[in-house]
Design a protein around this motif. Sequence first.
Motif, PDB file in Angstrom:
ATOM      1  N   VAL A 162       0.847  -1.196   0.000  1.00  0.00           N
ATOM      2  CA  VAL A 162       0.000   0.000   0.000  1.00  0.00           C
ATOM      3  C   VAL A 162       0.881   1.243   0.000  1.00  0.00           C
ATOM      4  O   VAL A 162       2.079   1.168   0.261  1.00  0.00           O
ATOM      5  N   SER A 163       0.242   2.373  -0.229  1.00  0.00           N
ATOM      6  CA  SER A 163       0.891   3.660  -0.002  1.00  0.00           C
ATOM      7  C   SER A 163       0.613   4.077   1.436  1.00  0.00           C
ATOM      8  O   SER A 163      -0.495   3.872   1.939  1.00  0.00           O
ATOM      9  N   GLY A 164       1.621   4.689   2.073  1.00  0.00           N
ATOM     10  CA  GLY A 164       1.414   5.217   3.421  1.00  0.00           C
ATOM     11  C   GLY A 164       0.448   6.388   3.450  1.00  0.00           C
ATOM     12  O   GLY A 164      -0.008   6.793   4.517  1.00  0.00           O
ATOM     13  N   LYS A 165       0.107   6.903   2.264  1.00  0.00           N
ATOM     14  CA  LYS A 165      -0.728   8.108   2.198  1.00  0.00           C
ATOM     15  C   LYS A 165      -2.226   7.804   2.129  1.00  0.00           C
ATOM     16  O   LYS A 165      -3.039   8.712   2.310  1.00  0.00           O
ATOM     17  N   HIS A 166      -2.594   6.565   1.806  1.00  0.00           N
ATOM     18  CA  HIS A 166      -3.997   6.310   1.466  1.00  0.00           C
ATOM     19  C   HIS A 166      -4.680   5.364   2.460  1.00  0.00           C
ATOM     20  O   HIS A 166      -4.597   4.139   2.351  1.00  0.00           O
ATOM     21  N   PRO A 167      -5.398   5.939   3.436  1.00  0.00           N
ATOM     22  CA  PRO A 167      -5.988   5.129   4.511  1.00  0.00           C
ATOM     23  C   PRO A 167      -7.040   4.125   4.044  1.00  0.00           C
ATOM     24  O   PRO A 167      -7.148   3.052   4.639  1.00  0.00           O
ATOM     25  N   ASP A 168      -7.802   4.445   2.995  1.00  0.00           N
ATOM     26  CA  ASP A 168      -8.838   3.497   2.554  1.00  0.00           C
ATOM     27  C   ASP A 168      -8.195   2.212   2.021  1.00  0.00           C
ATOM     28  O   ASP A 168      -8.675   1.107   2.298  1.00  0.00           O
ATOM     29  N   ALA A 169      -7.124   2.373   1.255  1.00  0.00           N
ATOM     30  CA  ALA A 169      -6.408   1.196   0.750  1.00  0.00           C
ATOM     31  C   ALA A 169      -5.818   0.391   1.905  1.00  0.00           C
ATOM     32  O   ALA A 169      -5.893  -0.843   1.924  1.00  0.00           O
ATOM     33  N   GLN A 170      -5.276   1.089   2.881  1.00  0.00           N
ATOM     34  CA  GLN A 170      -4.691   0.395   4.042  1.00  0.00           C
ATOM     35  C   GLN A 170      -5.748  -0.414   4.782  1.00  0.00           C
ATOM     36  O   GLN A 170      -5.491  -1.527   5.254  1.00  0.00           O
ATOM     37  N   ALA A 171      -6.955   0.162   4.905  1.00  0.00           N
ATOM     38  CA  ALA A 171      -8.028  -0.519   5.646  1.00  0.00           C
ATOM     39  C   ALA A 171      -8.414  -1.824   4.948  1.00  0.00           C
ATOM     40  O   ALA A 171      -8.685  -2.832   5.602  1.00  0.00           O
ATOM     41  N   GLU A 215      -0.960   1.289  14.750  1.00  0.00           N
ATOM     42  CA  GLU A 215       0.480   1.529  14.971  1.00  0.00           C
ATOM     43  C   GLU A 215       1.177   1.869  13.654  1.00  0.00           C
ATOM     44  O   GLU A 215       2.033   2.760  13.607  1.00  0.00           O
ATOM     45  N   ALA A 216       0.815   1.143  12.608  1.00  0.00           N
ATOM     46  CA  ALA A 216       1.466   1.374  11.309  1.00  0.00           C
ATOM     47  C   ALA A 216       1.160   2.781  10.808  1.00  0.00           C
ATOM     48  O   ALA A 216       2.041   3.484  10.318  1.00  0.00           O
ATOM     49  N   ARG A 217      -0.099   3.201  10.938  1.00  0.00           N
ATOM     50  CA  ARG A 217      -0.459   4.542  10.454  1.00  0.00           C
ATOM     51  C   ARG A 217       0.307   5.621  11.208  1.00  0.00           C
ATOM     52  O   ARG A 217       0.702   6.632  10.621  1.00  0.00           O
ATOM     53  N   ALA A 218       0.536   5.384  12.503  1.00  0.00           N
ATOM     54  CA  ALA A 218       1.310   6.351  13.278  1.00  0.00           C
ATOM     55  C   ALA A 218       2.741   6.394  12.726  1.00  0.00           C
ATOM     56  O   ALA A 218       3.325   7.471  12.549  1.00  0.00           O
ATOM     57  N   ALA A 219       3.303   5.218  12.420  1.00  0.00           N
ATOM     58  CA  ALA A 219       4.672   5.163  11.887  1.00  0.00           C
ATOM     59  C   ALA A 219       4.754   5.798  10.499  1.00  0.00           C
ATOM     60  O   ALA A 219       5.756   6.414  10.145  1.00  0.00           O
ATOM     61  N   TRP A 220       3.697   5.651   9.727  1.00  0.00           N
ATOM     62  CA  TRP A 220       3.714   6.120   8.331  1.00  0.00           C
ATOM     63  C   TRP A 220       3.263   7.579   8.186  1.00  0.00           C
ATOM     64  O   TRP A 220       3.378   8.157   7.111  1.00  0.00           O
ATOM     65  N   GLY A 221       2.683   8.148   9.263  1.00  0.00           N
ATOM     66  CA  GLY A 221       2.140   9.500   9.154  1.00  0.00           C
ATOM     67  C   GLY A 221       0.958   9.575   8.202  1.00  0.00           C
ATOM     68  O   GLY A 221       0.805  10.542   7.469  1.00  0.00           O
ATOM     69  N   THR A 222       0.140   8.524   8.204  1.00  0.00           N
ATOM     70  CA  THR A 222      -1.015   8.464   7.289  1.00  0.00           C
ATOM     71  C   THR A 222      -2.056   9.522   7.673  1.00  0.00           C
ATOM     72  O   THR A 222      -2.394   9.639   8.837  1.00  0.00           O
ATOM     73  N   PRO A 223      -2.562  10.284   6.685  1.00  0.00           N
ATOM     74  CA  PRO A 223      -3.635  11.235   7.001  1.00  0.00           C
ATOM     75  C   PRO A 223      -4.914  10.493   7.414  1.00  0.00           C
ATOM     76  O   PRO A 223      -5.102   9.333   7.051  1.00  0.00           O
ATOM     77  N   LEU A 224      -5.780  11.146   8.164  1.00  0.00           N
ATOM     78  CA  LEU A 224      -7.056  10.541   8.527  1.00  0.00           C
ATOM     79  C   LEU A 224      -7.875  10.329   7.253  1.00  0.00           C
ATOM     80  O   LEU A 224      -7.700  11.033   6.279  1.00  0.00           O
ATOM     81  N   ALA A 225      -8.774   9.316   7.319  1.00  0.00           N
ATOM     82  CA  ALA A 225      -9.550   8.948   6.121  1.00  0.00           C
ATOM     83  C   ALA A 225     -10.245  10.166   5.511  1.00  0.00           C
ATOM     84  O   ALA A 225     -10.303  10.306   4.299  1.00  0.00           O
ATOM     85  N   GLY A 226     -10.752  11.044   6.348  1.00  0.00           N
ATOM     86  CA  GLY A 226     -11.491  12.207   5.851  1.00  0.00           C
ATOM     87  C   GLY A 226     -10.636  13.180   5.056  1.00  0.00           C
ATOM     88  O   GLY A 226     -11.160  14.017   4.336  1.00  0.00           O
ATOM     89  N   ASP A 227      -9.321  13.039   5.193  1.00  0.00           N
ATOM     90  CA  ASP A 227      -8.431  13.971   4.492  1.00  0.00           C
ATOM     91  C   ASP A 227      -8.181  13.594   3.038  1.00  0.00           C
ATOM     92  O   ASP A 227      -7.555  14.332   2.307  1.00  0.00           O
ATOM     93  N   GLU A 228      -8.635  12.402   2.628  1.00  0.00           N
ATOM     94  CA  GLU A 228      -8.315  11.949   1.273  1.00  0.00           C
ATOM     95  C   GLU A 228      -8.960  12.842   0.231  1.00  0.00           C
ATOM     96  O   GLU A 228     -10.068  13.266   0.372  1.00  0.00           O
TER      97      GLU A 228
END
Length: 282
Positions: A118-127, A269-282
């Motif tokens: 995944v990309s660290g930037k895209h929370p929907d894909a991560q989910a 934990e991974a999102r914290a490490a990756w600096g992933t934006p919150l889902a609403g920010d996409e």
Amino acid sequence: MFGERAEVDATVLGDGDPDLAVVGGIHGDEPSGVRAIRHVLDTEPDLERAVKFVVANPPAGVAHRRYLDVDMNRVFPGDPDSPDRERRLAAQLADEIGGSIVLSLHSTHSSTNPIAFVSGKHPDAQAVAARLPVEHVVNHDPVVDGAFTSCKRVVSVEVGRQLTDAATTNATKLVRSFLRMTDALPDEPTTGSPDFHTLTGSVEKPADAEDPQLLVDNFREVSEGTTYATTSDAEFVADDSFYPILMSETGYDHIFGYRGRRAGDSLQEARAAWGTPLAGDE
Ligand SMILES: [Zn+2]
């Protein structure tokens, strides 16, 4: 070569405008994804949501080559006017999927068990990746540029070893899990509880290496000072500890594969490490 026709091959099943997609064959020498798509289409599933099934690089598939002009998985968002077929196909594919949630299927030389990227930037894909029946989810942003996962909501999965029946079986199971998890198919999906890693670099291999031997396992930490590989005339020792990812003896010409670090046991934990934006920010 400019002017040669190259079109992605898209089929929609189910009623309505699809906002789900399954993509195979970005690399023409990895047929398992395309075969899995065919298996699923052959069963004529009664889908509860529309799904687009896409064979992404038909000309490379016909040629049984990874790519014809450029590696398609390094040129997103693509360019419709490029002389390179894969750049035009990437632009078409990005257009075909729009903002859909996408499962993209690949295969590898290194691993028999599926791994999600995944990309660290895209929370929907991560989910989505975190619920797939995979053992590992890897953010490959720090090392790869222009991958399909740079498009929003795209999960790539290495389904298994290239050109094996097991890879096709895994790919088919993953497609079904994806369709169940997104309510396109009834029934509970098979899910996993993966751990999370970040790709941090490649592990070089001399181009003329004779008899390369890999002495470590993927996703098992290699500590500093460990000899992780040998060739007929050299030993390769870890300067720092790392997690081997997609490492193999012969999968790539100039590298054994990749190194990474652990990002956590949970998506949070991974999102914290990756600096992933919150889902609403996409
Ligand atoms: Zn691939």
